[in-house]
Scaffold this motif. Structure first.
Motif, PDB file in Angstrom:
ATOM      1  N   GLY A  31      15.822  21.448 -30.639  1.00 45.71           N
ATOM      2  CA  GLY A  31      16.577  21.709 -29.421  1.00 45.71           C
ATOM      3  C   GLY A  31      15.801  21.424 -28.147  1.00 45.71           C
ATOM      4  N   GLU A  32      16.059  22.250 -27.106  1.00 51.79           N
ATOM      5  CA  GLU A  32      15.439  22.031 -25.809  1.00 51.79           C
ATOM      6  C   GLU A  32      13.924  22.196 -25.851  1.00 51.79           C
ATOM      7  N   LEU A  33      13.431  23.143 -26.633  1.00 51.34           N
ATOM      8  CA  LEU A  33      11.981  23.339 -26.740  1.00 51.34           C
ATOM      9  C   LEU A  33      11.319  22.107 -27.333  1.00 51.34           C
ATOM     10  N   ASN A  34      11.956  21.524 -28.309  1.00 48.31           N
ATOM     11  CA  ASN A  34      11.439  20.281 -28.893  1.00 48.31           C
ATOM     12  C   ASN A  34      11.420  19.170 -27.854  1.00 48.31           C
ATOM     13  N   ASN A  35      12.471  19.085 -27.042  1.00 48.23           N
ATOM     14  CA  ASN A  35      12.531  18.045 -26.011  1.00 48.23           C
ATOM     15  C   ASN A  35      11.421  18.228 -24.976  1.00 48.23           C
ATOM     16  N   ARG A  36      11.151  19.481 -24.589  1.00 48.27           N
ATOM     17  CA  ARG A  36      10.079  19.728 -23.623  1.00 48.27           C
ATOM     18  C   ARG A  36       8.716  19.363 -24.211  1.00 48.27           C
ATOM     19  N   ALA A  37       8.493  19.742 -25.473  1.00 46.64           N
ATOM     20  CA  ALA A  37       7.219  19.417 -26.118  1.00 46.64           C
ATOM     21  C   ALA A  37       7.052  17.905 -26.236  1.00 46.64           C
ATOM     22  N   ALA A  38       8.126  17.216 -26.606  1.00 40.93           N
ATOM     23  CA  ALA A  38       8.079  15.761 -26.752  1.00 40.93           C
ATOM     24  C   ALA A  38       7.784  15.085 -25.414  1.00 40.93           C
ATOM     25  N   GLY A  39       8.470  15.519 -24.370  1.00 35.95           N
ATOM     26  CA  GLY A  39       8.246  14.929 -23.052  1.00 35.95           C
ATOM     27  C   GLY A  39       6.844  15.178 -22.535  1.00 35.95           C
ATOM     28  N   LEU A  40       6.346  16.393 -22.726  1.00 33.28           N
ATOM     29  CA  LEU A  40       5.007  16.712 -22.256  1.00 33.28           C
ATOM     30  C   LEU A  40       3.939  15.951 -23.032  1.00 33.28           C
ATOM     31  N   SER A  41       4.185  15.695 -24.321  1.00 34.05           N
ATOM     32  CA  SER A  41       3.189  14.966 -25.116  1.00 34.05           C
ATOM     33  C   SER A  41       2.938  13.570 -24.546  1.00 34.05           C
ATOM     34  N   GLY A  42       3.999  12.918 -24.050  1.00 33.92           N
ATOM     35  CA  GLY A  42       3.820  11.597 -23.448  1.00 33.92           C
ATOM     36  C   GLY A  42       2.989  11.646 -22.181  1.00 33.92           C
ATOM     37  N   ILE A  43       3.220  12.653 -21.352  1.00 31.82           N
ATOM     38  CA  ILE A  43       2.433  12.816 -20.119  1.00 31.82           C
ATOM     39  C   ILE A  43       0.975  13.125 -20.449  1.00 31.82           C
ATOM     40  N   LEU A  44       0.772  14.001 -21.418  1.00 27.38           N
ATOM     41  CA  LEU A  44      -0.592  14.367 -21.805  1.00 27.38           C
ATOM     42  C   LEU A  44      -1.340  13.177 -22.396  1.00 27.38           C
ATOM     43  N   TRP A  45      -0.625  12.313 -23.128  1.00 30.98           N
ATOM     44  CA  TRP A  45      -1.280  11.142 -23.723  1.00 30.98           C
ATOM     45  C   TRP A  45      -1.850  10.231 -22.632  1.00 30.98           C
ATOM     46  N   VAL A  46      -1.064   9.972 -21.610  1.00 27.48           N
ATOM     47  CA  VAL A  46      -1.528   9.108 -20.517  1.00 27.48           C
ATOM     48  C   VAL A  46      -2.723   9.742 -19.811  1.00 27.48           C
ATOM     49  N   THR A  47      -2.645  11.041 -19.548  1.00 28.96           N
ATOM     50  CA  THR A  47      -3.742  11.750 -18.885  1.00 28.96           C
ATOM     51  C   THR A  47      -4.998  11.715 -19.740  1.00 28.96           C
ATOM     52  N   LEU A  48      -4.843  11.932 -21.044  1.00 21.80           N
ATOM     53  CA  LEU A  48      -5.989  11.895 -21.956  1.00 21.80           C
ATOM     54  C   LEU A  48      -6.614  10.514 -21.979  1.00 21.80           C
ATOM     55  N   LEU A  49      -5.806   9.474 -21.970  1.00 24.33           N
ATOM     56  CA  LEU A  49      -6.337   8.110 -21.978  1.00 24.33           C
ATOM     57  C   LEU A  49      -7.217   7.862 -20.762  1.00 24.33           C
ATOM     58  N   VAL A  50      -6.753   8.275 -19.591  1.00 24.71           N
ATOM     59  CA  VAL A  50      -7.527   8.077 -18.355  1.00 24.71           C
ATOM     60  C   VAL A  50      -8.841   8.854 -18.414  1.00 24.71           C
ATOM     61  N   VAL A  51      -8.777  10.115 -18.816  1.00 27.53           N
ATOM     62  CA  VAL A  51      -9.981  10.950 -18.878  1.00 27.53           C
ATOM     63  C   VAL A  51     -10.947  10.432 -19.940  1.00 27.53           C
ATOM     64  N   THR A  52     -10.435   9.914 -21.048  1.00 24.94           N
ATOM     65  CA  THR A  52     -11.290   9.360 -22.100  1.00 24.94           C
ATOM     66  C   THR A  52     -12.100   8.182 -21.579  1.00 24.94           C
ATOM     67  N   VAL A  53     -11.447   7.290 -20.861  1.00 28.75           N
ATOM     68  CA  VAL A  53     -12.147   6.130 -20.304  1.00 28.75           C
ATOM     69  C   VAL A  53     -13.247   6.577 -19.335  1.00 28.75           C
ATOM     70  N   ILE A  54     -12.906   7.514 -18.460  1.00 25.19           N
ATOM     71  CA  ILE A  54     -13.883   8.034 -17.491  1.00 25.19           C
ATOM     72  C   ILE A  54     -15.043   8.707 -18.225  1.00 25.19           C
ATOM     73  N   PHE A  55     -14.719   9.529 -19.228  1.00 21.31           N
ATOM     74  CA  PHE A  55     -15.750  10.260 -19.979  1.00 21.31           C
ATOM     75  C   PHE A  55     -16.703   9.292 -20.680  1.00 21.31           C
ATOM     76  N   LEU A  56     -16.178   8.225 -21.271  1.00 21.16           N
ATOM     77  CA  LEU A  56     -17.030   7.254 -21.958  1.00 21.16           C
ATOM     78  C   LEU A  56     -17.934   6.519 -20.978  1.00 21.16           C
ATOM     79  N   LEU A  57     -17.398   6.161 -19.831  1.00 19.88           N
ATOM     80  CA  LEU A  57     -18.209   5.458 -18.825  1.00 19.88           C
ATOM     81  C   LEU A  57     -19.341   6.345 -18.312  1.00 19.88           C
ATOM     82  N   VAL A  58     -19.020   7.590 -18.004  1.00 20.48           N
ATOM     83  CA  VAL A  58     -20.041   8.517 -17.517  1.00 20.48           C
ATOM     84  C   VAL A  58     -21.053   8.832 -18.628  1.00 20.48           C
ATOM     85  N   THR A  59     -20.575   8.928 -19.864  1.00 20.74           N
ATOM     86  CA  THR A  59     -21.472   9.162 -20.999  1.00 20.74           C
ATOM     87  C   THR A  59     -22.478   8.033 -21.135  1.00 20.74           C
ATOM     88  N   LYS A  60     -22.035   6.804 -20.950  1.00 20.98           N
ATOM     89  CA  LYS A  60     -22.949   5.649 -21.019  1.00 20.98           C
ATOM     90  C   LYS A  60     -23.998   5.728 -19.926  1.00 20.98           C
TER      91      LYS A  60
END
Length: 337
Positions: free
Chosen positions: A185-214
């Motif tokens: 239902g609606e809870l599933n839709n909210r979780a699904a929508g938020l997962s897409g936003i979190l994925w993009v945010t995680l991708l950006v932070v991952t790239v930054i984290f790897l660069l700073v780690t280097k």
């Protein structure tokens, strides 16, 4: 050889803990953003309820292995990070009692107190575990006697906090995918929508984290000396890409398992980069705790290996049975907490 085997097992135990308890921590943190009513909150609690205490077994195992296989590292780690690790411990206790106590009284104030406890007890460990490991990656100010030359706020440096945000986002994505599996239902839709936003945010932070780690750590040195090891970060990228593909297709179990691959391979990326160090010293490399200068005797390591080969598979089989038993979506009749 035994030291290397136990170093790999040490990394594996941490990876399994992050993979399993990560969705609990992430989902508990996300509850204020996903739950719009009492039934939503109960679904979130029941999504966590059958699993959280079993997942903690892997944290205890990781700490126990550190103590038994690498006692000097354990001593230095808990003396240098005592405040941070105790805060993690108290937060995990708060999370546990929040899950168990919330349903004891049918009172809105009572439930609100334990809801706050669940969020705090999930957010703090997710963040602080990332801070701790990021500090290990860049080195901790320990001297030749293993004495920590800093304080709690020394750990809250920009790179440490970046590592905390990276871990937090890994767990938030993992938790949102788990809720998409368990809800409808609606809870599933909210979780699904938020997962897409979190994925993009995680991708950006991952790239930054790897660069700073280097730039700030020697974590890439082992990979440069042995390029075949780059298969590990490649697996991390593969898991991240697959999770996005399955989110788009709304194939939630596949997305969650892809997130598992991301978390496990990201953990091994850090552990492999550390080898043979366990606690690098930022003062001098000669002061670092390694698998050689901090390990137990060969006899102890042999006995522990036999015990691990017997009992770890039993725990894995049991937990696989539990996850299979509670694999279906939750309905109103299933709600206990």
């Amino acid at each position: 050889m035994l030291e290397t085997i136990w170093f790999i097992l040490w990394g594996l135990l941490w990876a399994v803990y992050f993979m399993l308890d990560g969705f609990d921590l992430g989902l508990g943190t996300l509850m204020p953003f996903l739950a719009k009513g009492e039934e939503d909150r109960r679904i979130i609690y029941n999504s966590i309820g059958p699993f959280w205490d079993g997942n903690e077994v892997w944290l205890i195992s990781a700490g126990g292995v550190t103590f038994a296989a690498f006692p000097k590292t354990y001593a230095v780690m808990f003396s240098s990070m005592y405040s941070a690790l105790m805060l993690v411990l108290f937060a995990l206790i708060l999370r546990g009692i929040s899950v168990e106590f919330r349903g004891k009284l049918d009172n809105p104030i009572w439930k609100r107190i334990w809801d706050t406890g669940l969020v705090a007890g999930s957010f703090l460990p997710a963040l602080l575990l990332g801070v701790a490991f990021a500090n290990i990656f860049q080195g901790i100010p320990i001297d030749g006697e293993g004495i920590y030359r800093g304080n709690f706020f020394t750990l809250l440096n920009p790179y440490g906090l970046l590592g905390g945000v990276f871990f937090l986002l890994l767990f938030l994505l993992h938790g949102s995918l788990w809720l998409a599996i368990k809800s409808s239902g609606e809870l599933n839709n909210r979780a699904a929508g938020l997962s897409g936003i979190l994925w993009v945010t995680l991708l950006v932070v991952t790239v930054i984290f790897l660069l700073v780690t280097k730039l700030l750590t020697g974590l890439f040195d082992n990979y440069i000396h042995m390029p075949v090891l780059f298969i590990i970060p490649l697996l991390t990228v593969t898991g991240l890409v697959l999770s996005r593909l399955f989110i788009h297709r709304k194939q939630w179990w596949k997305a969650w398992f892809s997130s598992c691959l991301t978390i496990v391979s990201a953990t091994f990326f850090g552990v492999t980069g550390l080898y043979p160090d366990m606690l690098p010293s930022s003062i001098s490399s000669s002061y670092s705790m390694t698998i050689y200068n901090s390990s137990s005797s060969p006899l102890t390591l042999k006995i522990m290996l036999v015990v691990a080969l017997i009992f770890v598979p039993i725990v894995i089989v049991y937990q696989a049975w539990v996850y299979n038993l509670f694999k279906d979506k939750l309905t109103a009749e299933d709600l206990v907490y």
